[in-house]
Design a protein around this motif. Sequence first.
Motif, PDB file in Angstrom:
ATOM      1  N   VAL A  90      38.738  37.568  45.227  1.00  0.00           N
ATOM      2  CA  VAL A  90      37.688  38.523  44.875  1.00  0.00           C
ATOM      3  C   VAL A  90      36.343  37.806  44.919  1.00  0.00           C
ATOM      4  O   VAL A  90      36.189  36.711  44.375  1.00  0.00           O
TER       5      VAL A  90
ATOM      6  N   MET B  58      37.065  47.100  43.917  1.00  0.00           N
ATOM      7  CA  MET B  58      38.384  47.269  44.508  1.00  0.00           C
ATOM      8  C   MET B  58      38.881  48.696  44.229  1.00  0.00           C
ATOM      9  O   MET B  58      39.335  48.993  43.119  1.00  0.00           O
TER      10      MET B  58
ATOM     11  N   GLY C 143      42.369  49.381  42.579  1.00  0.00           N
ATOM     12  CA  GLY C 143      42.690  48.780  41.292  1.00  0.00           C
ATOM     13  C   GLY C 143      43.605  47.577  41.407  1.00  0.00           C
ATOM     14  O   GLY C 143      43.641  46.867  42.413  1.00  0.00           O
ATOM     15  N   SER C 144      44.376  47.346  40.352  1.00  0.00           N
ATOM     16  CA  SER C 144      45.236  46.161  40.302  1.00  0.00           C
ATOM     17  C   SER C 144      46.592  46.430  40.928  1.00  0.00           C
ATOM     18  O   SER C 144      47.072  47.575  40.986  1.00  0.00           O
TER      19      SER C 144
ATOM     20  N   MET D  48      43.916  42.273  42.817  1.00  0.00           N
ATOM     21  CA  MET D  48      43.262  43.548  43.085  1.00  0.00           C
ATOM     22  C   MET D  48      43.518  43.979  44.524  1.00  0.00           C
ATOM     23  O   MET D  48      43.756  43.154  45.404  1.00  0.00           O
TER      24      MET D  48
END
Length: 695
Positions: free
Chosen positions: A434, A453, A456-457, A510
């Motif tokens: 990231v 992002m 999301g995760s 992410m």
Amino acid sequence: MPSNSKILFWVLVILFIFTTLFTSFTFSTPLVNKDFTFLGDAHLKNASLILTQEAPSCSSSMSSPYASGVGRAFYKYPIRFLDFSTNNVASFTCKFSFRIDPSAPYCAFGDGLAFLITSNVDSVSLSDGYMGLPQSNALDSFLAVEFDTSFNANLGDINENHVSVDFNSLLSVATVDSLARGIDFRSGRKMSVWIEYSHSEKVIRVWVGYYGFLRPLSPLLVGNVDISKNFKEFMHVGFSASNGRGSAFHVVDEWRFRTSDLESSMVVDRFTDELEECLICFPGEDSSTSMNVDDSDHLGQKHKSPLQVALVVGGLVLSVISVIGFLRLFFMFLQQRKRDVAIKCSERRVSKIQANKVPKRLSLTEVRSATKGFSRKRIIGAGASAVVYEGLLPSLGSVAVKRFNEVKRTSALYNRFTNEFGTMVGCMRHKNLVQLLGWCCERNELVLVYEYMPNGSLDRTLHSRSRATKLLTWERRIYVVLGIASALAYLHEECEKQIIHRDLKTSNIMLDAEFNPKLGDFGLAEVNEQSSKAREVTLPAGTMGYLAPEYVYSGVPSLQTDVYSFGVVALEVATGRRPVNDDGTVLTDSMWDMWEKRNLMAAADPTLTGNFNRVEMERIILVGLSCVHPNYERRPSMGEVVRMLRGEAPLRKLPTTKPTVRIRALSENSEDMIQFNEGLDGTPWSTPRTHLSKT
């Protein structure tokens, strides 16, 4: 009738607008063709060198030296590199930016482009794949730095994305895999290149980074070259590119070239040393402004059209009354600006922090505006140390704003903020990390701004059992596992200092709009000290289920503890199961049981409904088990993990059953021996009930 004063006022207003517009137009005058010698498809457009055009046919081959697909552009005048009267040889520095844009989706990429110094501008290769570089000829000499986007086994290419140095031969004297260093020439992104040749060392160094960031600390490539052996007294400097059997636009701009160590040294632009230094030490509005002004003049002179000349004559008649005042204000502005830039450059040089990328410092006003005053409706994530908001900044677009909870400068969270910031700017040149875009440290607020992002995760997508989970296809899961492995290999093996992440888990991975993985949250990361004896034994930091057993026991992180965490992530992605279920079942224990029963396919994530490749599923699970081996000495390195996942290295042979390994406590006064796979109370070491009395 208006008074004379009003008439004078409006005349001055019109004159001011006219003068402003005319001044801006003058400084943005583009480069002109007469500064260059163009060959093949090369031409000038919008102050950029366009070296190639879209190929009429992707499979067409070149039948003449300058058939469609080859382009070369050279500075019009030859540059002196050798002084035979004094036996001096020039050193040189060069900086330019370029991008390679695919022009047709159904065609392969072109061959790439090269920075080229040659004695003969007309010597060009006839075959595709050579970027239009000279043919090997004893009568000619050349030096080229390739930015190659094609694979040619006959030339010893290592892959289709690399940097090479050629000297009087198309067989490179030095080459490096740029993709392994996080630089993808086929991404379409704009690149910045720095090239330095030192004749005293007889070494050429090449730095490459994405446009808009500082020059990296370490060169991407270093090669040994002695130009005095083959160079002519005068050489031509420029660029060459070809499409071969592909199709792409090869574009170069913002070019600067300078020789030194000769009495008649050459500067192929008008950048001063001060602006050169400021561009390196303080990227941002100051450097970009000076760059835009000089770009209108580098490699050539400013030229005015007949219309401009007429406007100048008319403007001079009207500006007699106000020109002195305008000039005075203008020069006062320039002097103040020069002082401000000098101060910022001085502050940056004094700073001990040297970084590959320097994020933009943001004001608290900008951050508050981006998040609507830290609105609760903007919250997209929250943890023990920070809250993450979705934001929108005019200069950066959609961003994720991480606002730390505690504000005391002596707090542990302040240390976590500074640790994360320092780690991010110190070693973050990889596409699967990231990217830190900005930061704010104002009043009582500590904020880090990251790229946004949209998906999301990985944790949320993998375990939500929603439509997003169905979008996480097997092909995307493979790419996630390989991408995170590549990022960890970069942190462990390619950074100037080895970085231990310490908190690798699916919630810190992410996914962007295309489900590309990005590893984030470096608040617990630290530099590897190599020796556990030099490290302070503390309570382990991280998340249970992802922690290696020896880390839980000793409190000492290592590269191997990161490998263990990655193994858990790989197994989690393949099976869709959490590291520790609600009933206390541990994923690693379950997978070892399935391995003993040789029933690995039963562990596949049921949400895939059988839509996966069995060979690939088995490979990921076996690599994951290799990484979670109870004995840390038996775990592979992340570099080996990447090779195994790609099928470039054989899988490690696993024991038939989960091994039991015993270790000695790190305490000097303790002789206790602890099993890796069992705690003192009989529970597995990797469960949340782990015994921690020995830390």
